[in-house]
Motif scaffolding. Sequence first.
Motif, PDB file in Angstrom:
ATOM      1  N   ASP A 467      -9.543   4.286   1.957  1.00  0.00           N
ATOM      2  CA  ASP A 467      -8.581   3.397   1.925  1.00  0.00           C
ATOM      3  C   ASP A 467      -8.278   2.433   3.406  1.00  0.00           C
ATOM      4  OD1 ASP A 467      -8.258   3.128  -0.242  1.00  0.00           O
ATOM      5  OD2 ASP A 467      -6.342   4.450  -1.194  1.00  0.00           O
ATOM      6  N   ASN A 468      -8.011   3.523   4.407  1.00  0.00           N
ATOM      7  CA  ASN A 468      -7.387   3.604   5.899  1.00  0.00           C
ATOM      8  C   ASN A 468      -9.010   4.933   6.848  1.00  0.00           C
ATOM      9  OD1 ASN A 468      -6.262   3.079   8.440  1.00  0.00           O
ATOM     10  ND2 ASN A 468      -3.918   3.579   7.188  1.00  0.00           N
ATOM     11  N   SER A 470      -8.532   4.586   9.542  1.00  0.00           N
ATOM     12  CA  SER A 470      -8.270   5.022  10.795  1.00  0.00           C
ATOM     13  C   SER A 470      -7.131   5.867  10.648  1.00  0.00           C
ATOM     14  CB  SER A 470      -6.610   3.874  11.235  1.00  0.00           C
ATOM     15  OG  SER A 470      -6.517   3.398  10.716  1.00  0.00           O
TER      16      SER A 470
END
Length: 690
Positions: A467-468, A470
């Motif tokens: 989902d993220n 980074s």
Amino acid sequence: MEDTDRNEWMAERMQLACGRLDELAQQQPRSSYDEYFRDTASFAGLIWQVSEMAGDGRLAAMTQEALRDLNGRLYEDILPGRYEESWTNPSYAAAKFGTDMGRRLAWLADRIRAMIPLAFQNRRPEMLAVTELFLQTAAMFENGIPEIHTVDDAIYWCISDYADSSVGRRVREQFDPSLSFYTDLIRGADLNDTRYLYLYGEYISDDALGTARYLASISQEKIDAMAAVFVRGYLEGFRVSGIDRTGKKTVNIRFSIGFERIVRSAMRQFADAGLTTVIYRVPVFSVSRIGRSSGLQGTSPNPQYDYDHRNDYGLFLDKALCERILEAERTAFAQYAGAAEVFAGPALIDVFGEAPFDPVSKAEAVSLTPEQQKLFVYLLCARSRIVTQYIDQASISFTIIAWPLPSIGPDYQKIMQETFRINNLDNDRWRAIQQKIIDAADGARYMHVKGAGANRTDIRVQLHPLDNPSAQTDFENCCADVNIPVGEVFTSPVLAGTNGTLHVSGVYLDGLYYRNLVLTFRDGCVVSYDCSNYPDRAQNRQYIEENLLRHHRTLPMGEFAIGTNTPAYMMQRRYGIEARMPILIKEKTGPHFAVGDTCYSHAEEHKVYNPDGKEIIARENEISARRHENPEQAYFNVHTDITVPYDEIGCIAAVFDDGKAVEIIRGGRFCLPSTEELNKAFDCDSALNE
């Protein structure tokens, strides 16, 4: 009953039991049954004599020659060559007494043998329970051959009656430093004098003697360095997992006899870190042995003997006994809850080098009924829930390291030195290279692994969506902390969409060999399986069901990993020891797939981060997620790694939603930019350690 009365009562029972053993040992046999009870009574009497010598100090004062002779007398009947006519051999007992009675009497003879380590610790009340069962059984045969159910009843109620004490002892010895027979032996022995080896009460093999003598020949500085790798990895496990070690007081060291110099140094180093060492042996008692084999151990006198008795609990296992065992376990853990809370976790020294074992499956050996197979799974899962209730898996560390045994061959000392080098490879260098692999694979939909040549592997391993990206990653960057040596990136796959065939031409798993092992996965779970160990396909399937699937109808893929330790791969190739490598090192020498639970089993809620700060989100799968509603369906208590060697790999690629494929390995070599350095070992495997 007051303690004085109890002691007198126990002493009287022991005297009566030993007297009856003497009578049986002196009887003139008129039948095979008489021979069995005479021989077994004589052997039991010898074990009681050992207990007396342990109690009054005579054992510790014996010469090496006398101790070696005693060790031979205690184990000679189950050694290869003698075992064919041993009463513990179910085939021999069945030939004499018929299959049903033979199984029971072979089991009883094996239980008498289980008294040996108890005798060396002078644990006479526990020896008495086994002896009285033997004498009770012998009495049944005085007026003819009894009904099978009569013998079964005696076995069952003995097991049931002593469940509380045997299970309670097993739980206590995991945490209680006052049970110090083994730690006292290691601390107090002159480790340059191999007499101490014979005071364990275990079979002392050439491997145990050779290991002890080799370690005695090297400097204390080198010994401390070997122990430091082990201890440092354990303590590092707390740091990398973000676990607060405050309040932890005990560590359990598990090892094979012969490694005492390393263990003694590790005990000192753990003590410097505030941890007291606890050591216990592999289980003795029947109820404790079900599905468990961890602890101190010697080299097996005869792996076929062990294999023949692997399912002996099939003689007595039923639902009522399962519940009795579980209740005893709950009671014991509740009693020692405080000790369990300050337990820091296990530290394991694995070994490799023994001659590969290809078992013979005997029809006369005890096997489990379908109902008992279900009970086995139920018991292990229920036990696991009890353990995790009292030992938070997210609050402990562990470590495991492996060393070779002299039986690995004439290059033993060279391989030992090479293993030391492998165990000390540069973590920082590997971490950086492995991060390149993770960066390339993160965000992919699946990993595609395809075999080369005769290898039929063709499988797609589904990855968790990020989902993220980074702040999240699918893969753990695994260096040499808890899992030594360095060298893998791994993930817990999404089961849905994980499909295909895993094939390996030959592999040893838990000490057993599999030829042409093939597992087919559909939505992450094994749906079919085969190997070519036996001419009969049904026998091959049974072999896999019992030893790999562990009586489960199926298992999920709990892990997919890419091993990066090319120096270890080349070491095994150079010395021709591929078949003798432990899975601990083997899993680092190619891609591997684990069947069973994930690497984060019972600790999924504990957040884990890579050195780059990204959270590893792939800590569970659709099955382990059931723990919230149906915890009994969430875990299998199995995690078996199966490695495909580099030279059987055609391609490993990360495949993205747009169809783009990023190759990591092609033709058995790393091809991703900045990972080619790993290939140097294929040409000169010292390059990465310079």
